[in-house]
Motif scaffolding. Sequence first.
Motif, PDB file in Angstrom:
ATOM      1  N   GLU A   4      46.398  76.657  58.371  1.00  0.00           N
ATOM      2  CA  GLU A   4      45.755  75.881  57.324  1.00  0.00           C
ATOM      3  C   GLU A   4      44.570  75.088  57.875  1.00  0.00           C
ATOM      4  O   GLU A   4      43.710  74.664  57.134  1.00  0.00           O
ATOM      5  N   GLY A   5      44.502  74.908  59.189  1.00  0.00           N
ATOM      6  CA  GLY A   5      43.354  74.238  59.794  1.00  0.00           C
ATOM      7  C   GLY A   5      43.569  72.785  60.158  1.00  0.00           C
ATOM      8  O   GLY A   5      42.674  72.145  60.703  1.00  0.00           O
ATOM      9  N   ALA A   6      44.747  72.242  59.876  1.00  0.00           N
ATOM     10  CA  ALA A   6      44.992  70.831  60.154  1.00  0.00           C
ATOM     11  C   ALA A   6      44.922  70.517  61.644  1.00  0.00           C
ATOM     12  O   ALA A   6      44.337  69.506  62.046  1.00  0.00           O
ATOM     13  N   SER A   7      45.508  71.362  62.476  1.00  0.00           N
ATOM     14  CA  SER A   7      45.504  71.096  63.918  1.00  0.00           C
ATOM     15  C   SER A   7      44.089  71.080  64.461  1.00  0.00           C
ATOM     16  O   SER A   7      43.724  70.199  65.252  1.00  0.00           O
ATOM     17  N   ALA A   8      43.269  72.026  64.039  1.00  0.00           N
ATOM     18  CA  ALA A   8      41.872  72.066  64.487  1.00  0.00           C
ATOM     19  C   ALA A   8      41.132  70.810  64.028  1.00  0.00           C
ATOM     20  O   ALA A   8      40.384  70.198  64.803  1.00  0.00           O
ATOM     21  N   PHE A   9      41.345  70.421  62.774  1.00  0.00           N
ATOM     22  CA  PHE A   9      40.674  69.235  62.248  1.00  0.00           C
ATOM     23  C   PHE A   9      41.110  67.971  62.994  1.00  0.00           C
ATOM     24  O   PHE A   9      40.270  67.152  63.395  1.00  0.00           O
ATOM     25  N   ILE A  10      42.407  67.808  63.192  1.00  0.00           N
ATOM     26  CA  ILE A  10      42.898  66.607  63.863  1.00  0.00           C
ATOM     27  C   ILE A  10      42.447  66.588  65.324  1.00  0.00           C
ATOM     28  O   ILE A  10      42.101  65.529  65.853  1.00  0.00           O
ATOM     29  N   CYS A  11      42.406  67.744  65.990  1.00  0.00           N
ATOM     30  CA  CYS A  11      41.854  67.801  67.356  1.00  0.00           C
ATOM     31  C   CYS A  11      40.409  67.311  67.369  1.00  0.00           C
ATOM     32  O   CYS A  11      39.997  66.580  68.279  1.00  0.00           O
ATOM     33  N   ALA A  12      39.629  67.727  66.377  1.00  0.00           N
ATOM     34  CA  ALA A  12      38.229  67.281  66.292  1.00  0.00           C
ATOM     35  C   ALA A  12      38.156  65.763  66.096  1.00  0.00           C
ATOM     36  O   ALA A  12      37.356  65.083  66.740  1.00  0.00           O
ATOM     37  N   VAL A  13      39.002  65.223  65.212  1.00  0.00           N
ATOM     38  CA  VAL A  13      39.033  63.775  64.988  1.00  0.00           C
ATOM     39  C   VAL A  13      39.401  63.037  66.274  1.00  0.00           C
ATOM     40  O   VAL A  13      38.766  62.041  66.643  1.00  0.00           O
TER      41      VAL A  13
ATOM     42  N   ARG B 171      42.527  55.071  74.491  1.00  0.00           N
ATOM     43  CA  ARG B 171      43.421  56.080  75.069  1.00  0.00           C
ATOM     44  C   ARG B 171      44.037  56.798  73.882  1.00  0.00           C
ATOM     45  O   ARG B 171      44.736  56.202  73.080  1.00  0.00           O
ATOM     46  N   ALA B 172      43.720  58.075  73.779  1.00  0.00           N
ATOM     47  CA  ALA B 172      44.263  58.908  72.718  1.00  0.00           C
ATOM     48  C   ALA B 172      45.024  60.055  73.378  1.00  0.00           C
ATOM     49  O   ALA B 172      44.748  60.402  74.526  1.00  0.00           O
ATOM     50  N   ALA B 173      45.986  60.629  72.662  1.00  0.00           N
ATOM     51  CA  ALA B 173      46.781  61.711  73.242  1.00  0.00           C
ATOM     52  C   ALA B 173      47.126  62.747  72.186  1.00  0.00           C
ATOM     53  O   ALA B 173      47.371  62.411  71.025  1.00  0.00           O
ATOM     54  N   ILE B 174      47.139  64.001  72.633  1.00  0.00           N
ATOM     55  CA  ILE B 174      47.609  65.113  71.811  1.00  0.00           C
ATOM     56  C   ILE B 174      48.816  65.685  72.525  1.00  0.00           C
ATOM     57  O   ILE B 174      48.749  66.033  73.698  1.00  0.00           O
TER      58      ILE B 174
ATOM     59  N   THR C 225      50.370  53.725  77.056  1.00  0.00           N
ATOM     60  CA  THR C 225      49.995  53.158  75.767  1.00  0.00           C
ATOM     61  C   THR C 225      48.795  53.934  75.271  1.00  0.00           C
ATOM     62  O   THR C 225      47.819  54.108  76.002  1.00  0.00           O
ATOM     63  N   VAL C 226      48.884  54.452  74.059  1.00  0.00           N
ATOM     64  CA  VAL C 226      47.768  55.153  73.435  1.00  0.00           C
ATOM     65  C   VAL C 226      47.550  54.562  72.051  1.00  0.00           C
ATOM     66  O   VAL C 226      48.500  54.206  71.363  1.00  0.00           O
ATOM     67  N   GLN C 227      46.296  54.443  71.667  1.00  0.00           N
ATOM     68  CA  GLN C 227      45.986  53.898  70.340  1.00  0.00           C
ATOM     69  C   GLN C 227      46.123  54.951  69.244  1.00  0.00           C
ATOM     70  O   GLN C 227      46.387  54.625  68.097  1.00  0.00           O
ATOM     71  N   MET C 228      45.910  56.221  69.621  1.00  0.00           N
ATOM     72  CA  MET C 228      46.000  57.289  68.633  1.00  0.00           C
ATOM     73  C   MET C 228      46.743  58.469  69.253  1.00  0.00           C
ATOM     74  O   MET C 228      46.459  58.864  70.376  1.00  0.00           O
ATOM     75  N   LEU C 229      47.695  59.015  68.500  1.00  0.00           N
ATOM     76  CA  LEU C 229      48.513  60.133  68.961  1.00  0.00           C
ATOM     77  C   LEU C 229      48.517  61.231  67.904  1.00  0.00           C
ATOM     78  O   LEU C 229      48.656  60.948  66.719  1.00  0.00           O
ATOM     79  N   PHE C 230      48.378  62.478  68.364  1.00  0.00           N
ATOM     80  CA  PHE C 230      48.575  63.634  67.501  1.00  0.00           C
ATOM     81  C   PHE C 230      49.768  64.403  68.035  1.00  0.00           C
ATOM     82  O   PHE C 230      49.726  64.966  69.128  1.00  0.00           O
ATOM     83  N   ALA C 231      50.866  64.410  67.290  1.00  0.00           N
ATOM     84  CA  ALA C 231      52.069  65.174  67.641  1.00  0.00           C
ATOM     85  C   ALA C 231      52.036  66.446  66.808  1.00  0.00           C
ATOM     86  O   ALA C 231      52.259  66.418  65.601  1.00  0.00           O
ATOM     87  N   ASP C 232      51.711  67.571  67.466  1.00  0.00           N
ATOM     88  CA  ASP C 232      51.490  68.819  66.751  1.00  0.00           C
ATOM     89  C   ASP C 232      52.736  69.700  66.787  1.00  0.00           C
ATOM     90  O   ASP C 232      53.392  69.828  67.822  1.00  0.00           O
ATOM     91  N   GLU C 233      53.046  70.311  65.660  1.00  0.00           N
ATOM     92  CA  GLU C 233      54.173  71.235  65.501  1.00  0.00           C
ATOM     93  C   GLU C 233      55.495  70.624  65.973  1.00  0.00           C
ATOM     94  O   GLU C 233      56.252  71.238  66.719  1.00  0.00           O
TER      95      GLU C 233
ATOM     96  N   GLY D 288      47.817  50.913  66.239  1.00  0.00           N
ATOM     97  CA  GLY D 288      48.069  52.281  66.688  1.00  0.00           C
ATOM     98  C   GLY D 288      48.198  53.212  65.503  1.00  0.00           C
ATOM     99  O   GLY D 288      48.512  52.783  64.394  1.00  0.00           O
ATOM    100  N   PHE D 289      47.943  54.498  65.737  1.00  0.00           N
ATOM    101  CA  PHE D 289      48.008  55.462  64.649  1.00  0.00           C
ATOM    102  C   PHE D 289      48.564  56.784  65.166  1.00  0.00           C
ATOM    103  O   PHE D 289      48.181  57.238  66.249  1.00  0.00           O
ATOM    104  N   ILE D 290      49.441  57.408  64.402  1.00  0.00           N
ATOM    105  CA  ILE D 290      50.040  58.689  64.765  1.00  0.00           C
ATOM    106  C   ILE D 290      49.783  59.703  63.658  1.00  0.00           C
ATOM    107  O   ILE D 290      50.045  59.429  62.484  1.00  0.00           O
ATOM    108  N   PHE D 291      49.263  60.874  64.050  1.00  0.00           N
ATOM    109  CA  PHE D 291      49.236  62.040  63.187  1.00  0.00           C
ATOM    110  C   PHE D 291      50.426  62.892  63.627  1.00  0.00           C
ATOM    111  O   PHE D 291      50.525  63.246  64.804  1.00  0.00           O
ATOM    112  N   ALA D 292      51.316  63.230  62.723  1.00  0.00           N
ATOM    113  CA  ALA D 292      52.408  64.161  63.026  1.00  0.00           C
ATOM    114  C   ALA D 292      52.289  65.309  62.033  1.00  0.00           C
ATOM    115  O   ALA D 292      52.325  65.081  60.826  1.00  0.00           O
ATOM    116  N   ALA D 293      52.106  66.510  62.550  1.00  0.00           N
ATOM    117  CA  ALA D 293      51.892  67.657  61.666  1.00  0.00           C
ATOM    118  C   ALA D 293      52.748  68.824  62.132  1.00  0.00           C
ATOM    119  O   ALA D 293      52.964  69.004  63.327  1.00  0.00           O
TER     120      ALA D 293
END
Length: 188
Positions: free
Chosen positions: A26-35, A47-50, A112-120, A145-150
Amino acid sequence: TRFKCDWSSDVCSSDLGLVHVKPRQEGASAFICAVMTWYAMFTPGTRAAILSFKREHTKAMAQRCVGYYASLPEWARPERRAAVKNSLIFDAIDSQLLLASAQDDEPLRGDTVQMLFADEISSWGKGAAETAWTASRNAVPDEGGFIFAASTPKGYGDALHKLWEEADEPGSRWHKVFIPWTEIEEYR
């Protein structure tokens, strides 16, 4: 499009995050990686983390993030530390984007990270992956802090399902986004 999200006021103003149930491709992972890449490149002191489910997926996401960086015109690219495995580091602004796998030994524990993307997160499984999810959530401060979980859903009781239910609890700071496969052109 039917789906509208004002990122600045609806989502990123929260102090916790967004849980996204998505169809495949659907493209969410690519979009969130770009963000995440953009955020690390242009937000000093970040400090951001995927965190993804498999090491090979982490490597692919790292290549995607480096590709986003490289696709910018040279004048727009902040200077980055050369060839650091699974990360983009911008010393001049004291910022970095880390990439890790849920299969790694306690990823993000003690960080400590301010933004996290937890993918799949549905694919992370049990045991060590549950520890990785707990450690990564604890790495993100409650305030600021902010977390994207997809994830594509896998079944009842997995990490995505639990998070989706947590978002329904009174006072939850999670925003829910569901995009059914019937809304994706490729599936019609």
